[in-house]
Design an enzyme around this catalytic site. Sequence first.
Site, PDB file in Angstrom:
ATOM      1  N   GLU A  56      -6.710  -7.363  -1.533  1.00 28.41           N
ATOM      2  CA  GLU A  56      -7.443  -7.273  -0.273  1.00 28.41           C
ATOM      3  C   GLU A  56      -8.891  -6.874  -0.539  1.00 28.41           C
ATOM      4  OE1 GLU A  56      -5.702  -4.903   2.818  1.00 28.41           O
ATOM      5  OE2 GLU A  56      -3.722  -5.857   2.632  1.00 28.41           O
ATOM      6  N   GLU A  83       0.828  -1.211   0.000  1.00 29.52           N
ATOM      7  CA  GLU A  83       0.000   0.000   0.000  1.00 29.52           C
ATOM      8  C   GLU A  83       0.864   1.264   0.000  1.00 29.52           C
ATOM      9  OE1 GLU A  83      -4.106  -1.589   2.003  1.00 29.52           O
ATOM     10  OE2 GLU A  83      -2.662  -0.656   3.360  1.00 29.52           O
TER      11      GLU A  83
END
Length: 848
Positions: A253, A184
Amino acid sequence: METHSVSKLLILLLTALFLGSELIQCSVTYDKKAIVINGQRRILMSGSIHYPRSSPEMWEDLIQKGKDGGLDVIDTYVFWNVHEPSPGNYHFEGRYDLVRFIKTVQKVGLYAHLRIGPYVCAEWNFGGFPVWLKYVRGMSFRTDNEPFKMAMQGFTEKIVQMMKNERLFASQGGPIILSQIENEYGPESKALGAAGHAYINWAAKMAVGLNTGIPWVMCKEDDAPDPVINACNGFYCDAFSPNKPYKPTLWTEAWSGWFTEFGGTTHQRPVQDLAFAVARFIQKGGSYVNYYMYHGGTNFGRTAGGPFITTSYDYDAPIDEYGLIRQPKYGHLKELHRAIKLCEHALVSSDPTVTSLGTYQQAHVFSSGQGRCAAFLANYHTNSAARVIFNNMHYDLPPWSISILPDCRNVVFNTARVGVQTSQMQMLPTNSQLLSWETYGEDISSLEEQSSKTAVGLLEQLNVTRDSTDYLWYMTSVDIHPSEFQGQKPTLIVQSSGHALHVFINGQYSGSAFGTREQRQFTFNGPVNLHAGINKIALLSIAVGLPNVGYHYEMWKTGILGPVLLHGLDKGQKDLSWQKWSYQVGLKGEAMNLVSPNGASSVDWIRGSLATQRQQPLTWYKAYFNAPKGDEPLALDMHSMGKGQAWINGQSIGRYWMAFAKGDCNTCSYSGTFRPTKCQLGCGQPTQRWYHVPRSWLKPTQNMLVVFEELGGDVSKISLVRRSVTHVCADAFEHHPSIENFTTEGHGEPKSLHQAMVHLRCAAGQSISTIKFASFGTPSGTCGSFQKGTCHAPNSVEVVEKKCIGQESCLVNISNTDFGKDPCPAMLKRLSVEATCSSASTSTQTNS
């Protein structure tokens, strides 16, 4: 005979060599459509299970449940701080045995995605970075910084080499088909500009240069350089496209729920919306979906980050914190996976043709060159159902839903129509009592004599403790002349950077203050009892997990940084901030290791009724208990306590805190865009009341429980409970789409469609003891609150009882044939059932 044995041996050797060469030749690549395994494009369903968040004894069962639920891949982060607690000293035992975990994935027959990071976020303490890393000279995290890159490369190489040594990469015949570097990074990359861009290019080049023979992934990083695949994280990812046309569309995710924080509510993501999000992603050409989390587990010890993240990391996942299947989420997703797999050949062989079926309705049609066809019919309206025409046939689409047609004709699954059962869990008493409570109090009066450090001014907490403990004492004294008193108590003001604070004046508790995850900084402002002469001020600053996300979060401050002021004296305000302060790292009980059997025996505990009556702050408690019978998961009910930590047989079950949840728990609808604020539970209740106790931590008898209570609680009301399925419900309409035994011919003709039915199943070792409700007709309500409608087959209960009583599981057809005369012709009917599950031991359990 001897010749025959040699021949057999030779054949065995040749077979082994052949199989070995086959394994070595296993290839994993990718193209624009999918991950390609041994030359075959695959639609892959994955689930996150983090090895340190459960016990090794749980791993195989969790992974097997993942496989049974339709997963192909198990995904896990690698947690640097638990593996290298100090530079060059590695720890891979117990819950941290990464190799054992990956080999268990292989044993069960699934693939693995190893997300090395080594930054993981994950609501994990310090985002997975070891705290010592912050203190390396010249260190700056996650940027073009040589000390950081050197350390990151060293750990990444360590993990990759461990996997290579055990032949665990798919290129070696192992289960690992994907690896992730960084995590991320998009927001940091934008904030850092050129330095961030240089760092991410370095990270990709470093990872690819390790020659694992499998693809590397970066999530939430649009600039991931070739050949690394950039991937999406979020509640929805159907708007995502990879940064190059020759890369597959991966969703690393898919958030199955959300984390909880002390003082906040728990979050529930309706499975109808989660299934809708996954189907939307697949119909847009997505080929890899990973549920974050599939099993969330527990933040044992001091591993929770945030700060303020709870010990429970349940995440509303398909498998709950205790390892039990959460229904209907698990079962509905299982049916979704089966429906998607029926479409796999068409999905990986073609791009979708998109056709409008109405203002809010669309068809995505995949047609392969071999006459195979699959369709996804979507209704994006949040409130209104729609009837659409597709291929000259009518289809009814509920709001915010997608129907899947593996042959472009028959609906086998709709994301909003849940046909699987709902299971209701309860915490029930066990036969184990906590006996012989004893106490030991922290000695506040002698703190300054034991202080380990003195300084002029206030020191940042982490710089002093290096995260060896949550606790740091700040101590000073103030001399007050009798003439300074004005007739009312002075006010002490303490400004803290986080996360909690307990104030003691002259050895007496004077109050507390706490921050929140949104606002770590807080102020204690309260009257204090001072007397003429020397007054001792002792401030206990407490960390509740270190930050795990945010721009350069390693620079964020913790502890009391001031000002510390006294108001209400004759001479006005006294600023104590720049006085001489003494510091004591940790608690006396920690230094004596009271949580271990040896340490506990080294001090004199107070016994008997006095132990449970004191309810003083900063008190250690100890009791013993025997392990309950059975194999149901266990937890400690801590509702009578305040805030602290607990250990069983020397192992920490984590931080506890009876902080009451604030939020809005009024509404929850599956339709419409999901956000964590949408479906909240537990308002006005402690955020976390129960704390998981792995059975593998227990001995048959004489298990030692140690509790450190910061505020003062009633330990006599702590109890050991078991988590049990108490009720199961099923609720489905006639003609509910069924996927059982569905196959497609080459020209899309239906081969077999099963009749609609409800399936009830209690947990292993249980059976259905009573039918609390059953109605075939037009019942209303949900599990636990069903009601009969105007149409009701009078023999509904009798029919269900005959099929189900005494059984662990049962099937009941939804048809007039089974219930006799049609109770309401020409009306669409449903069957709603609620049953009670009981085990043989239930009647023998008593309240602890």
